[in-house]
Design a protein around this motif. Structure first.
Motif, mmCIF file in Angstrom:
data_model
loop_
_atom_site.group_PDB
_atom_site.id
_atom_site.type_symbol
_atom_site.label_atom_id
_atom_site.label_comp_id
_atom_site.label_asym_id
_atom_site.label_seq_id
_atom_site.Cartn_x
_atom_site.Cartn_y
_atom_site.Cartn_z
ATOM 1 N N PRO A 229 0.789 -1.240 0.000
ATOM 2 C CA PRO A 229 0.000 0.000 0.000
ATOM 3 C C PRO A 229 0.817 1.284 0.000
ATOM 4 N N GLY A 230 2.118 1.199 -0.246
ATOM 5 C CA GLY A 230 2.943 2.392 -0.370
ATOM 6 C C GLY A 230 4.207 2.318 0.462
ATOM 7 N N HIS A 231 5.355 2.358 -0.220
ATOM 8 C CA HIS A 231 6.643 2.248 0.466
ATOM 9 C C HIS A 231 7.059 3.567 1.108
ATOM 10 N N GLY A 232 6.588 4.675 0.567
ATOM 11 C CA GLY A 232 7.045 5.974 1.045
ATOM 12 C C GLY A 232 6.735 6.250 2.505
ATOM 13 N N ALA A 233 5.604 5.712 2.980
ATOM 14 C CA ALA A 233 5.199 5.976 4.364
ATOM 15 C C ALA A 233 6.000 5.162 5.359
ATOM 16 N N ALA A 234 6.643 4.093 4.888
ATOM 17 C CA ALA A 234 7.369 3.196 5.780
ATOM 18 C C ALA A 234 8.872 3.374 5.565
ATOM 19 N N PRO A 235 9.583 3.981 6.499
ATOM 20 C CA PRO A 235 11.021 4.206 6.319
ATOM 21 C C PRO A 235 11.797 2.893 6.323
ATOM 22 N N HIS A 239 14.311 -4.534 1.026
ATOM 23 C CA HIS A 239 15.211 -5.594 0.566
ATOM 24 C C HIS A 239 15.959 -6.238 1.735
ATOM 25 N N HIS A 240 16.011 -5.517 2.862
ATOM 26 C CA HIS A 240 16.802 -6.011 3.989
ATOM 27 C C HIS A 240 16.022 -6.061 5.305
ATOM 28 N N SER A 241 14.805 -5.550 5.314
ATOM 29 C CA SER A 241 14.009 -5.493 6.540
ATOM 30 C C SER A 241 12.542 -5.413 6.161
ATOM 31 N N ILE A 242 11.692 -5.306 7.158
ATOM 32 C CA ILE A 242 10.270 -5.064 6.900
ATOM 33 C C ILE A 242 9.942 -3.674 7.435
ATOM 34 N N PRO A 243 10.011 -2.658 6.575
ATOM 35 C CA PRO A 243 9.718 -1.305 7.014
ATOM 36 C C PRO A 243 8.308 -1.213 7.594
ATOM 37 N N ALA A 244 8.159 -0.419 8.648
ATOM 38 C CA ALA A 244 6.864 -0.329 9.325
ATOM 39 C C ALA A 244 6.467 1.127 9.540
ATOM 40 N N PHE A 273 2.299 -6.222 -4.130
ATOM 41 C CA PHE A 273 2.213 -5.957 -2.693
ATOM 42 C C PHE A 273 3.603 -5.943 -2.078
ATOM 43 N N GLY A 274 3.892 -4.863 -1.351
ATOM 44 C CA GLY A 274 5.196 -4.714 -0.728
ATOM 45 C C GLY A 274 5.285 -5.414 0.611
ATOM 46 N N HIS A 275 6.512 -5.648 1.036
ATOM 47 C CA HIS A 275 6.766 -6.240 2.355
ATOM 48 C C HIS A 275 6.843 -5.102 3.371
ATOM 49 N N LEU A 276 5.708 -4.452 3.570
ATOM 50 C CA LEU A 276 5.598 -3.257 4.397
ATOM 51 C C LEU A 276 4.528 -3.465 5.442
ATOM 52 N N ALA A 277 4.793 -3.094 6.681
ATOM 53 C CA ALA A 277 3.821 -3.289 7.757
ATOM 54 C C ALA A 277 3.188 -1.960 8.145
ATOM 55 N N TYR A 278 1.895 -1.830 7.866
ATOM 56 C CA TYR A 278 1.100 -0.706 8.352
ATOM 57 C C TYR A 278 0.428 -1.206 9.627
#
Length: 390
Positions: A229-235, A239-244, A273-278
């Motif tokens: 749902p968007g990589h920009g909001a998750a710092p 590729h190396h972590s799960i940005p949240a 779908f990105g590996h991003l945790a909202y």
């Protein structure tokens, strides 16, 4: 004369009505004459039109369905090795997709075309052959000198559409049919990991360029919006972590969601779908989150193929829970993905192992047969669309 004639007609009509009123009413000859029609008399519902994709998937075994939702990768340009890889799933089932990376790219489009020809085992039902061709920072085709990312941020939407139309033509020359090239993320600031690749620096500019990008690729290659749902909001770098991020759903709808909505409305065929945790929505990465897939399908109205970002990134995040790519593939399908992508850390055996894991999950009930069938049907529709274009 006309008035007298009309009065004569009215007088005759009145006489007929008086005679009819005095006549006895005959009983109905059939009791059913005054009955409401029974439910059996209601016209049957129209027969739904045939669904070629559903019919094709129904003829497939579970193993064939499982292989069809896997997009794998091996390096190299050897035609025999590539053909063998595409048929390396259990029982000789063929993978539904392949992603081209640097090791598959020759010196020119003709050499890449030889690779994609080898990957296409059946011209009547080609696989989805994808490439990450964003331009700029992420460029797989060395001869693609068109701008991407920051270079596009300085162009207006009409120019952006022209760039993506030209890039789509370059991709089509290679025989690839899917571009993982539309970065719909909105970077939080210029230092964001995704800032150099995003099409806009704010929701409005990103949305207009995403729309233009989809329009430019339309009818030439299949468009993919990433990283939902968007990589920009998750710092951080997925590729190396799960940005949240703790961003709320209301905040997401007002900002980061807008370029994805614009791309969906423009007709993009795939959503990555990105590996991003909202975490305010679901603590799990979006790629494994049923809630985020429901939002995309049911609330945003996306009806194309939902695909994971590279599951190798997830297994390489250092989080033990996500260390097994086969287990990640099963969870991703359970969540609602239609296709699973595997690149980083994979070998020639990884994708076949994923197929076995998916089949086993159907067998023991962890993954419903209906969910696998639905995923395979979504992929099949795009493969049939590609076949029609060729």
């Amino acid at each position: 004369m006309r008035a007298r004639a009309m009065r004569g007609v009215l007088t005759a009509a009145l006489a007929v009505c008086l005679l009819a009123a005095c006549a006895p009413v005959a009983p109905s000859s059939s009791p059913s004459a005054t009955r409401q029609p029974s439910s059996s008399a209601v016209s049957p519902s129209p027969t739904p039109p045939p669904d070629p994709a559903a019919d094709a998937v129904a003829r497939m075994s579970v193993t064939e369905q499982a292989a069809s939702v896997v997009m794998g990768h091996i390096s190299g340009t050897d035609s025999a090795a590539l053909r063998a890889y595409m048929r390396s799933a259990p029982q000789g089932a063929a993978f539904g997709g392949f992603i081209l990376m640097g090791g598959n790219i020759g010196a020119d489009a003709a050499q890449v075309r030889a690779v994609t020809d080898a990957l296409t085992l059946d011209a009547a039902l080609p696989p989805l052959i994808a490439i990450d061709e964003e331009g700029g920072v992420v460029t797989r085709l060395p001869w693609d000198d068109l701008p991407g990312g920051r270079g596009l941020q300085a162009l207006d939407p009409a120019q952006t559409e022209q760039v993506f139309a030209q890039r789509a033509a370059l991709i089509a020359e290679t025989g690839a049919d899917v571009n993982f090239g539309i970065v719909a993320d909105v970077p939080a600031d210029a230092s964001s990991f995704i800032a150099s690749r995003a099409l806009g620096t704010d929701p409005e500019s990103a949305s207009s360029r995403v729309t233009s990008a989809v329009s430019g690729e339309k009818g030439v290659v299949l468009s993919t919006l990433k990283h939902f749902p968007g990589h920009g909001a998750a710092p951080g770098d997925s590729h190396h972590s799960i940005p949240a991020t703790s961003m709320t759903m209301q905040q997401w709808r007002a900002g980061a969601a807008r370029p994805f909505v614009a791309g969906i409305e423009a007709g993009a065929e795939l959503l990555m779908f990105g590996h991003l945790a909202y975490t305010a929505v679901d603590p799990a990465p979006a790629s494994l989150s049923k809630r985020w897939h429901e939002i995309a399908r049911d609330e945003l109205g996306f009806d194309g193929v939902m695909i994971t970002d590279d599951l190798g990134m997830l297994s390489g995040s250092g989080i033990a829970e996500y260390g097994d790519p086969v287990a990640n593939a099963v969870t991703a399908l359970q969540a609602g993905n239609d296709m699973v992508l595997m690149i980083a850390g994979s070998t020639a055996e990884t994708a076949p192992q994923m197929v076995t894991g998916i089949v086993d999950a159907v067998g023991d009930g962890r993954l419903s047969a209906a969910r696998l069938r639905d995923a395979a049907e979504h992929v099949m529709r795009l493969r049939m669309q590609v076949a029609e274009r060729r």
